[in-house]
Design a protein around this motif. Structure first.
Motif, mmCIF file in Angstrom:
data_model
loop_
_atom_site.group_PDB
_atom_site.id
_atom_site.type_symbol
_atom_site.label_atom_id
_atom_site.label_comp_id
_atom_site.label_asym_id
_atom_site.label_seq_id
_atom_site.Cartn_x
_atom_site.Cartn_y
_atom_site.Cartn_z
ATOM 1 N N VAL A 219 0.730 -1.179 0.007
ATOM 2 C CA VAL A 219 -0.089 0.070 0.021
ATOM 3 C C VAL A 219 1.073 1.107 -0.062
ATOM 4 N N LYS A 220 2.219 1.369 0.660
ATOM 5 C CA LYS A 220 2.783 2.278 0.780
ATOM 6 C C LYS A 220 3.302 2.577 -0.656
ATOM 7 N N ALA A 221 3.707 1.495 -1.503
ATOM 8 C CA ALA A 221 4.238 1.596 -2.595
ATOM 9 C C ALA A 221 3.102 2.415 -3.609
ATOM 10 N N MET A 222 2.092 2.233 -3.226
ATOM 11 C CA MET A 222 0.846 2.447 -4.299
ATOM 12 C C MET A 222 0.916 4.255 -4.133
ATOM 13 N N ASN A 223 1.625 4.742 -3.279
ATOM 14 C CA ASN A 223 1.221 6.248 -2.832
ATOM 15 C C ASN A 223 1.928 6.841 -4.152
ATOM 16 N N PHE A 224 2.889 6.509 -4.758
ATOM 17 C CA PHE A 224 3.572 6.748 -6.140
ATOM 18 C C PHE A 224 2.987 6.552 -7.420
ATOM 19 N N LYS A 225 1.830 5.677 -7.217
ATOM 20 C CA LYS A 225 1.046 5.084 -8.273
ATOM 21 C C LYS A 225 -0.364 5.921 -8.477
ATOM 22 N N TYR A 226 -0.907 6.272 -7.241
ATOM 23 C CA TYR A 226 -2.090 6.946 -7.282
ATOM 24 C C TYR A 226 -1.905 8.130 -6.588
ATOM 25 N N SER A 227 -2.811 9.329 -7.113
ATOM 26 C CA SER A 227 -2.910 10.732 -6.535
ATOM 27 C C SER A 227 -3.565 10.706 -5.248
ATOM 28 N N LYS A 228 -4.541 9.738 -5.240
ATOM 29 C CA LYS A 228 -5.300 9.497 -3.789
ATOM 30 C C LYS A 228 -5.352 8.153 -3.521
ATOM 31 N N ILE A 229 -5.214 7.859 -2.038
ATOM 32 C CA ILE A 229 -5.170 6.450 -1.721
ATOM 33 C C ILE A 229 -6.392 5.495 -1.758
ATOM 34 N N THR A 230 -7.516 6.439 -1.759
ATOM 35 C CA THR A 230 -9.000 5.989 -2.151
ATOM 36 C C THR A 230 -9.103 5.270 -3.591
ATOM 37 N N ASP A 231 -8.093 5.824 -4.294
ATOM 38 C CA ASP A 231 -8.426 5.239 -5.683
ATOM 39 C C ASP A 231 -7.715 3.945 -5.880
ATOM 40 N N ALA A 232 -6.731 3.692 -4.908
ATOM 41 C CA ALA A 232 -6.086 2.326 -4.729
ATOM 42 C C ALA A 232 -7.116 1.169 -4.138
ATOM 43 N N GLU A 233 -8.165 1.624 -3.585
ATOM 44 C CA GLU A 233 -8.941 0.646 -2.905
ATOM 45 C C GLU A 233 -9.100 -0.664 -3.509
ATOM 46 N N PRO A 234 -9.737 -0.615 -4.797
ATOM 47 C CA PRO A 234 -9.990 -1.976 -5.491
ATOM 48 C C PRO A 234 -8.708 -2.854 -5.725
ATOM 49 N N GLU A 235 -7.239 -2.248 -5.933
ATOM 50 C CA GLU A 235 -6.298 -2.942 -6.083
ATOM 51 C C GLU A 235 -5.843 -3.614 -4.535
ATOM 52 N N ILE A 236 -6.110 -2.687 -3.588
ATOM 53 C CA ILE A 236 -5.799 -3.229 -2.203
ATOM 54 C C ILE A 236 -6.697 -4.505 -2.073
ATOM 55 N N LYS A 237 -8.023 -4.315 -2.138
ATOM 56 C CA LYS A 237 -8.872 -5.351 -1.892
ATOM 57 C C LYS A 237 -8.453 -6.673 -2.756
ATOM 58 N N TYR B 117 -5.466 -8.208 -0.899
ATOM 59 C CA TYR B 117 -5.773 -8.745 0.303
ATOM 60 C C TYR B 117 -6.182 -10.030 -0.065
ATOM 61 N N ARG B 118 -7.264 -10.281 -0.827
ATOM 62 C CA ARG B 118 -7.745 -11.755 -1.090
ATOM 63 C C ARG B 118 -6.679 -12.549 -1.589
ATOM 64 N N LYS B 119 -5.564 -12.075 -2.175
ATOM 65 C CA LYS B 119 -4.688 -12.973 -3.109
ATOM 66 C C LYS B 119 -3.716 -13.270 -1.804
ATOM 67 N N PHE B 120 -3.501 -12.558 -1.043
ATOM 68 C CA PHE B 120 -2.452 -12.869 0.078
ATOM 69 C C PHE B 120 -3.101 -13.586 1.095
ATOM 70 N N VAL B 121 -4.473 -13.780 1.217
ATOM 71 C CA VAL B 121 -5.218 -14.651 2.174
ATOM 72 C C VAL B 121 -4.967 -15.976 1.558
ATOM 73 N N GLU B 122 -5.387 -16.010 0.091
ATOM 74 C CA GLU B 122 -5.254 -17.272 -0.511
ATOM 75 C C GLU B 122 -3.922 -17.823 -0.691
ATOM 76 N N LEU B 123 -2.805 -17.133 -0.577
ATOM 77 C CA LEU B 123 -1.534 -17.596 -0.543
ATOM 78 C C LEU B 123 -1.050 -18.249 0.584
ATOM 79 N N GLU B 124 -1.647 -17.394 1.794
ATOM 80 C CA GLU B 124 -1.403 -17.821 3.174
ATOM 81 C C GLU B 124 -1.974 -19.156 3.318
ATOM 82 N N GLN B 125 -3.200 -19.289 2.970
ATOM 83 C CA GLN B 125 -3.966 -20.667 3.024
ATOM 84 C C GLN B 125 -3.228 -21.591 2.622
ATOM 85 N N ALA B 126 -2.711 -21.372 1.376
ATOM 86 C CA ALA B 126 -1.857 -22.676 0.454
ATOM 87 C C ALA B 126 -0.445 -22.817 0.984
#
Length: 231
Positions: free
Chosen positions: A182-200, A203-212
């Protein structure tokens, strides 16, 4: 409690887990939706049977194996399932992706005449599982049910099992890794709210990886652009 509601928000039926009973609200039924509502509630009721729930979960796993195998072989049936998923905006890191794959495969396999032997055997097991459960719960003549009736019950069963799944959360260590992304996204998006879809999605991807039991990818190191002219 599982409640079935149409778009006009009138309750059509619901399942009471304490009493282990499904209820139909007769005053809210119509000639057009009555059968579908009853079949749906049967599927919901079936999902609460621990023995048959295990069988359904195995069928869900098999459905996903068939789906991946079929996509590699460019099976037209699996490509139809893939299109249904895409049209519904359901992606691999969607929480109930596996159940969605199974539900769409049940529907499409019911319509497909030229199924592969593997898919045919799987679909027969899906319908026979429903028939056995109905027979054990007092439905004497299951032969009178149409294939589409069994499909409706099976899909409701799968969807309710998905709804019952506990919410799996990312571990504290996983949250730290996500925070770096998320910190790295500060340079990609002008507002962090624009990054919400990518963050979500992350999150789901990381949960899946941890479960595996797989490692989480590290965030890219992005240097902040220096101001002023370089000499």
């Amino acid at each position: 409690m599982s409640v079935q509601e149409p778009l006009n928000e009138k309750v059509l039926g619901f399942y009471d887990p304490k009493r282990k009973c499904s209820y139909i609200v007769a005053d809210n039924l119509t000639k057009e939706n009555a059968v579908a509502v009853v079949l749906h509630e049967i599927g919901v009721h079936m999902s609460r049977d621990s023995q048959f729930k295990e069988r359904t979960e195995r069928l869900i796993t098999q459905a996903n194996e068939l789906f991946q195998e079929g996509l590699k072989g460019k099976d037209p049936l699996m490509e139809k399932v893939q299109k249904r998923l895409s049209d519904s905006n359901v992606h691999p890191f969607f929480k109930n992706y596996k159940e969605e794959v199974c539900g769409y495969l049940i529907e499409e396999a019911a319509k497909e005449i030229n199924k592969t032997p593997k898919v045919q055997r799987w679909f027969q097991e899906v319908t026979s599982t429903v028939k056995v459960w109905l027979s054990e719960h007092g439905v004497l003549d299951v032969s009178r049910l149409k294939t589409q009736d069994l499909v409706t019950i099976a899909k409701a069963n799968v969807k309710e099992i998905a709804r019952q799944k506990p919410e799996v959360k990312l571990s504290p260590e996983g949250m730290k890794v996500l925070a770096e992304h998320v910190k790295a996204m500060n340079f990609k998006y002008s507002k962090i709210t624009d990054a919400e879809p990518e963050i979500k999605t992350l999150y789901r991807k990381f949960v899946e990886l941890e479960q595996a039991g797989k490692p989480l990818p590290k965030a890219a190191v992005v240097e902040k652009p220096k101001s002023g002219l370089q000499r």
